[in-house]
Scaffold this active site. Structure first.
Site, PDB file in Angstrom:
ATOM      1  N   SER A 109     111.632  -9.959  35.633  1.00 24.60           N
ATOM      2  CA  SER A 109     112.613 -10.979  35.220  1.00 24.60           C
ATOM      3  C   SER A 109     113.992 -10.350  35.011  1.00 24.60           C
ATOM      4  O   SER A 109     115.018 -10.978  35.304  1.00 24.60           O
ATOM      5  CB  SER A 109     112.138 -11.715  33.961  1.00 24.60           C
ATOM      6  OG  SER A 109     112.169 -10.876  32.831  1.00 24.60           O
TER       7      SER A 109
ATOM      8  N   ASN B 139     118.773   1.984  31.081  1.00 23.86           N
ATOM      9  CA  ASN B 139     117.440   1.451  30.758  1.00 23.86           C
ATOM     10  C   ASN B 139     117.582   0.257  29.816  1.00 23.86           C
ATOM     11  O   ASN B 139     118.509   0.200  29.005  1.00 23.86           O
ATOM     12  CB  ASN B 139     116.605   2.531  30.054  1.00 23.86           C
ATOM     13  CG  ASN B 139     115.188   2.066  29.746  1.00 23.86           C
ATOM     14  OD1 ASN B 139     114.519   1.461  30.587  1.00 23.86           O
ATOM     15  ND2 ASN B 139     114.722   2.339  28.537  1.00 23.86           N
TER      16      ASN B 139
ATOM     17  N   HIS C  68     115.390  -1.712  26.848  1.00 22.26           N
ATOM     18  CA  HIS C  68     114.216  -1.499  25.983  1.00 22.26           C
ATOM     19  C   HIS C  68     114.148  -2.642  24.973  1.00 22.26           C
ATOM     20  O   HIS C  68     115.172  -3.017  24.381  1.00 22.26           O
ATOM     21  CB  HIS C  68     114.350  -0.155  25.262  1.00 22.26           C
ATOM     22  CG  HIS C  68     113.163   0.169  24.412  1.00 22.26           C
ATOM     23  ND1 HIS C  68     111.970   0.599  24.960  1.00 22.26           N
ATOM     24  CD2 HIS C  68     112.968   0.107  23.076  1.00 22.26           C
ATOM     25  CE1 HIS C  68     111.092   0.786  23.983  1.00 22.26           C
ATOM     26  NE2 HIS C  68     111.679   0.499  22.827  1.00 22.26           N
TER      27      HIS C  68
HETATM   28  C1  GAR Z   1     111.277  -5.868  29.415  1.00 23.65           C
HETATM   29  O1  GAR Z   1     111.110  -6.592  28.230  1.00 23.65           O
HETATM   30  C2  GAR Z   1     111.763  -4.475  29.110  1.00 23.65           C
HETATM   31  O2  GAR Z   1     112.562  -4.383  27.981  1.00 23.65           O
HETATM   32  C3  GAR Z   1     110.464  -3.747  28.906  1.00 23.65           C
HETATM   33  O3  GAR Z   1     109.603  -4.268  29.868  1.00 23.65           O
HETATM   34  C4  GAR Z   1     109.933  -5.629  30.083  1.00 23.65           C
HETATM   35  C5  GAR Z   1     109.968  -5.889  31.568  1.00 23.65           C
HETATM   36  O4  GAR Z   1     110.081  -7.261  31.819  1.00 23.65           O
HETATM   37  N1  GAR Z   1     110.646  -2.333  29.037  1.00 23.65           N
HETATM   38  C6  GAR Z   1     110.046  -1.441  28.280  1.00 23.65           C
HETATM   39  O5  GAR Z   1     109.258  -1.739  27.397  1.00 23.65           O
HETATM   40  C7  GAR Z   1     110.415   0.001  28.584  1.00 23.65           C
HETATM   41  N2  GAR Z   1     110.135   0.838  27.472  1.00 23.65           N
HETATM   42  P1  GAR Z   1     110.508  -7.754  33.264  1.00 23.65           P
HETATM   43  O6  GAR Z   1     109.639  -7.014  34.269  1.00 23.65           O
HETATM   44  O7  GAR Z   1     110.218  -9.229  33.252  1.00 23.65           O
HETATM   45  O8  GAR Z   1     111.960  -7.448  33.452  1.00 23.65           O
END
Ligand code: GAR
Length: 224
Positions: free
Chosen positions: A42, A136, A138
């Protein structure tokens, strides 16, 4: 009317401080970005759409995924963004994975690399290949709740404010220079899914802003 309104609504009118670089002698070209994703994608989609609206003026030139079945790959197909699968299970080590990533990014001639839900720890090799150029996202207000399942950590700790952080990547996990943060309330009755959704709505806003700020720091994008 809830006693504690969701402050994410208040960000709707916030001013976008970044402007496309003025065309000038030796005019700045549009930024070229690569995105790394492991899951739903997303953030990748939100960043791609923001770039297409020139916020920031950039093109997502490449998506790299490490899971064949991830949602990000399907989104790339739908959005027409070139996508490469680099499966970590087929690489002999973390360093080898990062070497393959570096080659892909160099081949795509990208200015910045964005980790948007990349669920592998990166090595110094990748960080050193893109100094100050690796961003990044987070799902916590760093420096709280680094590492895995930041949303679960926040719920377990009982905090009343959660949020997300877009930051530059250094050699320590979730510890590089903070670019942009957004806070959201933890509401009574929240579970992992509801809090994640509230946080991700803010991620989709701050990640494009952070990419623009990272580019400004490098002189790749004019100040607004
Ligand atoms: C996001 O919420 C991001 O912050 C997290 O993974 C999700 C990916 O969502 N990342 C971490 O936790 C990294 N430490 P998405 O694939 O829908 O963008």
């Amino acid at each position: 009317m809830p006693a504690f309104a969701d402050p994410s609504q208040q960000l709707d009118g916030f001013q976008w401080p970044l402007q496309p670089a003025e065309p000038a002698p030796g005019a700045m070209r549009r930024l070229r970005l690569a995105v790394m994703a492991s899951g739903e994608g997303s953030n990748f989609e939100a960043l791609t759409l923001a770039c297409r609206a020139d916020r920031p003026p950039a093109d997502v030139a490449l998506l790299v995924v490490n899971n064949a079945a991830c949602g990000a790959r399907e989104r790339a197909r739908r959005l027409g963004v070139p996508c490469r699968l680099i499966d970590h299970r087929l690489q002999p080590s973390r360093e080898a994975l990062d070497a393959a990533l570096i080659s892909a990014f160099q081949e795509a001639q990208v200015d910045l690399v964005v980790m948007a839900g990349w669920m592998r720890i990166v090595t110094p090799r990748l960080v050193q290949a893109f100094p100050e150029r690796l961003v990044n996202i987070h799902p916590s207000l760093l420096p709280s709740f680094r590492g895995m399942d930041a949303v679960g950590q926040a719920l377990a700790a009982g905090v009343r404010l959660a949020g997300c952080t877009a930051h530059l990547v250094n050699e320590e996990v979730d510890a590089g220079r903070i670019l942009v943060q957004a806070a959201v309330p933890v509401l009574d009755g929240d579970d992992h899914a509801s809090l994640t959704a509230r946080i991700q709505r803010q991620e989709h806003r701050i990640l494009p802003l952070a990419v623009g700020l990272a580019a400004q720091r490098l002189g790749l994008l004019a100040q607004g």
